[in-house]
Design an enzyme around this catalytic site. Structure first.
Site, PDB file in Angstrom:
ATOM      1  CG  ASN A   1      -2.104  -0.986   0.980  1.00 40.74           C
ATOM      2  OD1 ASN A   1      -2.246  -1.560  -0.096  1.00 40.74           O
ATOM      3  ND2 ASN A   1      -2.905  -1.190   2.012  1.00 40.74           N
TER       4      ASN A   1
ATOM      5  CB  CYS B   1     -14.049  -5.097  -4.577  1.00 38.41           C
ATOM      6  SG  CYS B   1     -13.725  -4.328  -3.000  1.00 38.41           S
TER       7      CYS B   1
HETATM    8  C1  UD1 Z   1      -6.795   1.624   1.639  1.00 41.68           C
HETATM    9  C2  UD1 Z   1      -5.949   0.388   1.535  1.00 41.68           C
HETATM   10  C3  UD1 Z   1      -6.741  -0.823   1.974  1.00 41.68           C
HETATM   11  C4  UD1 Z   1      -7.318  -0.607   3.361  1.00 41.68           C
HETATM   12  C5  UD1 Z   1      -8.061   0.716   3.448  1.00 41.68           C
HETATM   13  C6  UD1 Z   1      -8.503   1.071   4.857  1.00 41.68           C
HETATM   14  C7  UD1 Z   1      -4.466   0.905  -0.302  1.00 41.68           C
HETATM   15  C8  UD1 Z   1      -4.062   0.617  -1.703  1.00 41.68           C
HETATM   16  N1  UD1 Z   1      -5.527   0.226   0.148  1.00 41.68           N
HETATM   17  O1  UD1 Z   1      -7.904   1.457   0.762  1.00 41.68           O
HETATM   18  O2  UD1 Z   1      -5.868  -1.942   1.985  1.00 41.68           O
HETATM   19  O3  UD1 Z   1      -8.213  -1.643   3.681  1.00 41.68           O
HETATM   20  O4  UD1 Z   1      -7.224   1.793   2.979  1.00 41.68           O
HETATM   21  O5  UD1 Z   1      -7.411   1.108   5.711  1.00 41.68           O
HETATM   22  O6  UD1 Z   1      -3.841   1.667   0.394  1.00 41.68           O
HETATM   23  N2  UD1 Z   1     -14.757   5.962   1.238  1.00 41.68           N
HETATM   24  C9  UD1 Z   1     -15.799   6.710   0.755  1.00 41.68           C
HETATM   25  N3  UD1 Z   1     -15.578   7.556  -0.297  1.00 41.68           N
HETATM   26  C10 UD1 Z   1     -14.337   7.692  -0.863  1.00 41.68           C
HETATM   27  C11 UD1 Z   1     -13.274   6.924  -0.363  1.00 41.68           C
HETATM   28  C12 UD1 Z   1     -13.516   6.063   0.694  1.00 41.68           C
HETATM   29  O7  UD1 Z   1     -16.917   6.629   1.251  1.00 41.68           O
HETATM   30  O8  UD1 Z   1     -14.186   8.491  -1.794  1.00 41.68           O
HETATM   31  C13 UD1 Z   1     -14.978   5.050   2.390  1.00 41.68           C
HETATM   32  C14 UD1 Z   1     -14.763   3.577   2.046  1.00 41.68           C
HETATM   33  O9  UD1 Z   1     -15.908   3.020   1.490  1.00 41.68           O
HETATM   34  C15 UD1 Z   1     -14.431   2.993   3.384  1.00 41.68           C
HETATM   35  C16 UD1 Z   1     -13.652   4.121   4.067  1.00 41.68           C
HETATM   36  O10 UD1 Z   1     -13.994   5.310   3.362  1.00 41.68           O
HETATM   37  O11 UD1 Z   1     -15.579   2.724   4.136  1.00 41.68           O
HETATM   38  C17 UD1 Z   1     -12.158   3.938   4.069  1.00 41.68           C
HETATM   39  O12 UD1 Z   1     -11.690   3.725   2.770  1.00 41.68           O
HETATM   40  P1  UD1 Z   1     -10.256   4.227   2.287  1.00 41.68           P
HETATM   41  O13 UD1 Z   1      -9.454   4.642   3.472  1.00 41.68           O
HETATM   42  O14 UD1 Z   1     -10.441   5.175   1.185  1.00 41.68           O
HETATM   43  O15 UD1 Z   1      -9.661   2.884   1.709  1.00 41.68           O
HETATM   44  P2  UD1 Z   1      -8.804   2.711   0.388  1.00 41.68           P
HETATM   45  O16 UD1 Z   1      -7.927   3.889   0.199  1.00 41.68           O
HETATM   46  O17 UD1 Z   1      -9.676   2.280  -0.713  1.00 41.68           O
END
Ligand code: UD1
Length: 410
Positions: free
Chosen positions: A12, A110
């Site tokens: 990550n 996913c």
């Molecule tokens: C990253 C990690 C993943 C980890 C996650 C949480 C990478 C490549 N992946 O994923 O392994 O499980 O952090 O620690 O670094 N959300 C929204 N809107 C957005 C973006 C996110 O609602 O635009 C929500 C998601 O649905 C989730 C939460 O925010 O419930 C956290 O997601 P996020 O921290 O963004 O995870 P990723 O960056 O996708």
């Protein structure tokens, strides 16, 4: 189990850094970049855009991934690659910064539940991008990004990173509030600053980016993968025995070490290694996933496995991805006693799990099933192991080095 393994560079951290290579025409070298399916997909995305990517090996046998985005030939990512990996959204920020336009197909949901990208898109809009969503594609363009004050609704890791990367070449100053504090964000900041960016605040809840006209090249050693390390600690908890994990930053695992200690694992910290021992049945422990520095959602399925054979009842709550429990149904097939109540798994420990054929449907639950196989009596076959290859380098050889009897079936 008994033995020693070396933890790989963090997936990550590597993924956004590879995307960040799009921001400069000079050479970027990532030392200790892991060989994973996800990093291979990101390499393929870069190649499809015209970036020259190759691997070398350094004097210590570590892989060095070298990318040079001299001139970019395209600004849209083939749909096939976006479908392979959600993190392809990371290329939006850098492409907008460098080329002022980008197009990717919509990264859908996913197996671990819906994962919206609204915060990414809102932040990019605030930086001056005009975004259109049509026919399953997201198209963005800008006359030139301009620094802005951005407040995230939630400390999203990906949105923080994407907006940081976009802001690097924007005119003026950007301040992002309520940012995620994960170590991979600090590592991305350190890498970008080596290339000539001016970013401060990584690891706190506000990040300030002073835009620069262009970036140069640079070399950076990727931090160790704290989730891989946590998975091997859990493996020792599942199978009992002892192990030493090399190439670890123990501070990145504070919450994990504390909870695993509460469960009964004996963990000894060294400067850049961990030794772990487990000689008896674990105690039931409650886990609640939170943004860093809380217990990570990426180690939630592994915690469920520890709870399966612990003494007593454990409550495991995922506040980040509330429906991330695809391992539960499979663990039940192995004899686990688990009840799902909303975003909580209530696990009543049983004496032993029994081997079965189970199926992985995402990366971390797949790893959890492999650990359950180590804990179980008899033989376990985990199908869908390609999900595990997305994020674990040579999992079967590393577990075999710890004494597990494990083989990959073609
Ligand atoms: C990253 C990690 C993943 C980890 C996650 C949480 C990478 C490549 N992946 O994923 O392994 O499980 O952090 O620690 O670094 N959300 C929204 N809107 C957005 C973006 C996110 O609602 O635009 C929500 C998601 O649905 C989730 C939460 O925010 O419930 C956290 O997601 P996020 O921290 O963004 O995870 P990723 O960056 O996708």
């Amino acid at each position: 189990m008994r033995g020693q393994v070396r933890i790989s560079g963090a997936k990550n951290a590597t993924l956004p850094m590879l995307a960040a290579a799009l921001l400069t025409g000079e050479e970027c070298a990532l030392v200790d970049a892991p060989r994973l399916r996800d990093t291979a997909v990101m390499e393929a995305i870069l190649t499809s855009l015209g970036v020259a990517v190759h691997s070398e090996t350094d004097g210590e046998g570590r892989r060095v991934l070298v990318a040079r985005a001299g001139s970019l030939e395209a600004w849209h990512v083939p749909e096939r690659l976006v479908g392979e990996m959600r993190s392809s959204i990371f290329i939006m920020g850098p492409l907008l910064g460098r080329l002022r336009r980008a197009r990717i197909s919509y990264p859908g949901g996913c197996a671990i539940g819906p994962r919206p990208i609204d915060m990414h898109l809102r932040g990019l809009t605030q930086l001056g991008a005009v975004i259109r969503e049509r026919g399953g594609y997201i198209e963005a363009e800008t006359p030139g990004l301009v620094g802005a004050e951005i407040h995230l609704d939630f400390p999203s890791v990906g949105a923080t990173e994407n907006l940081m990367m976009a802001a690097v070449l924007a005119r003026g100053t950007t301040v992002i509030h309520n940012t995620a504090k994960e170590p991979e964000i600090v590592d991305l900041q350190n890498f970008l600053n080596k290339l000539g960016a001016r970013i401060r605040g990584g690891g706190t809840d506000a990040i300030r980016v002073d835009g620069v006209a262009s970036l140069g090249g640079g070399e950076h050693t990727v931090i160790p993968d704290r989730i891989e390390a946590g998975t091997y600690l859990a493996a020792v908890g599942a199978a009992r025995g002892e192990a030493r994990l090399e190439n670890v930053i123990p501070e990145h695992l504070d919450a994990v070490l504390s909870k695993f200690g509460e469960a009964g694992l004996q963990i000894h910290r060294e400067a850049d290694a961990l030794s772990v021992q487990c000689g008896r049945r674990l105690e039931a422990t409650d886990f609640k996933t939170l943004p860093y520095p809380g217990y990570p959602t990426d180690l939630q399925p592994q915690a469920t496995v520890l709870a399966c054979t612990a003494r007593g009842i454990s409550m495991i709550t995922d506040t980040i991805f509330p429906s991330r429990f695809t391992q539960v149904q499979e663990l039940r097939r192995m004899g686990a006693d688990i009840r799902l109540e909303g975003r909580t798994a209530v696990v009543t420990g049983v004496r032993r799990l029994s081997g079965a054929t189970v199926s992985a449907s995402d990366l971390r639950s797949g790893a959890a099933l492999v650990l359950a196989g180590l804990a179980a009596e008899g033989t376990t076959v985990v199908e869908g192991i390609h999900h595990v290859d997305r994020g674990y380098e040579e999992i079967e050889s590393k577990l075999a080095a710890l004494g597990a009897v494990i083989q990959r079936l073609e």
